[in-house]
Design a protein around this motif. Sequence first.
Motif, short mmCIF file in Angstrom:
data_model
loop_
_atom_site.label_atom_id
_atom_site.label_comp_id
_atom_site.label_asym_id
_atom_site.label_seq_id
_atom_site.Cartn_x
_atom_site.Cartn_y
_atom_site.Cartn_z
N UNK A 110 0.83 -1.25 -0.09
CA UNK A 110 -0.17 -0.04 -0.16
C UNK A 110 0.75 1.16 -0.06
N UNK A 111 2.03 1.30 0.88
CA UNK A 111 3.00 2.45 0.73
C UNK A 111 3.67 2.53 -0.44
N UNK A 112 3.90 1.31 -1.30
CA UNK A 112 4.57 1.31 -2.58
C UNK A 112 3.37 2.04 -3.36
N UNK A 146 -1.58 -7.00 -6.50
CA UNK A 146 -1.07 -8.09 -7.29
C UNK A 146 -0.11 -7.21 -8.33
N UNK A 147 -0.42 -6.16 -8.78
CA UNK A 147 0.29 -5.26 -9.73
C UNK A 147 1.63 -5.00 -9.01
N UNK A 148 1.30 -4.19 -7.91
CA UNK A 148 2.29 -3.71 -6.95
C UNK A 148 3.54 -4.79 -6.45
N UNK A 207 11.53 -4.36 -8.98
CA UNK A 207 12.65 -3.49 -8.33
C UNK A 207 13.55 -3.96 -7.32
N UNK A 208 13.01 -4.99 -6.39
CA UNK A 208 14.05 -5.33 -5.52
C UNK A 208 15.00 -6.28 -6.35
N UNK A 209 14.84 -6.88 -7.40
CA UNK A 209 15.55 -7.65 -8.24
C UNK A 209 16.59 -6.80 -8.97
N UNK A 210 16.10 -5.57 -9.27
CA UNK A 210 17.13 -4.53 -9.70
C UNK A 210 18.16 -4.31 -8.63
#
Length: 209
Positions: free
Chosen positions: A150-152, A170-172, A179-182
Amino acid sequence: MPGYDRSEPRLRCVLPFEAAPAEVPLLRRAAAKQLARWGVTAARDETELLVTELATNVFKHVGEGVSATLILEWRGEMLRLEVHDKSQVVPASRRPACDEECGRGLHLLAALAADWGTVLTAAGKSVWCEIPIAPGRACRRIERAVEALERYQGGGDPGPRGRRRELALEESAVELIADLLHWTAARGEDPDDMLDRAQVHYEAQADAA
């Protein structure tokens, strides 16, 4: 009674012990008896396993024979376990080799408990964890995931409700994982390795549920 919170009843049991292998089964049985007195035996298996890990870590990493204390606290829908010792060295999680027999204690703690952490005290430290004991209690890991998503999405605003909200979350989740993998790759680490480690954590928790 001093320390009694009328708005949220709390039951607390303090069990001093000497950090030694022979003390662990005694401590485990004492914890099980206390849960039986409180009538929360549904959490017995997880409690016994976590008590074993927490107590074992004291004599392995602080020293055999040192004084320590196990505290059981039943508050609302959660059972909290704390082990206090006289060392201020904070336990660090690491990834053990496949053939290592030790080094998995914190991973097991993270898999079985709804939440856990370490608190430095004036006399040393406390390693604590919490176990849900009420039927239908949402795992704190799931609660944290929803809060993070929700914050994201945008400043903690929950946005739409119902099925639209689920699709947005789900999309988030997909975007956040990407983003975490980047972030992982930017630190020179292998994103596939990070996914494998996350899968191990997830499967361990699912097996324990």
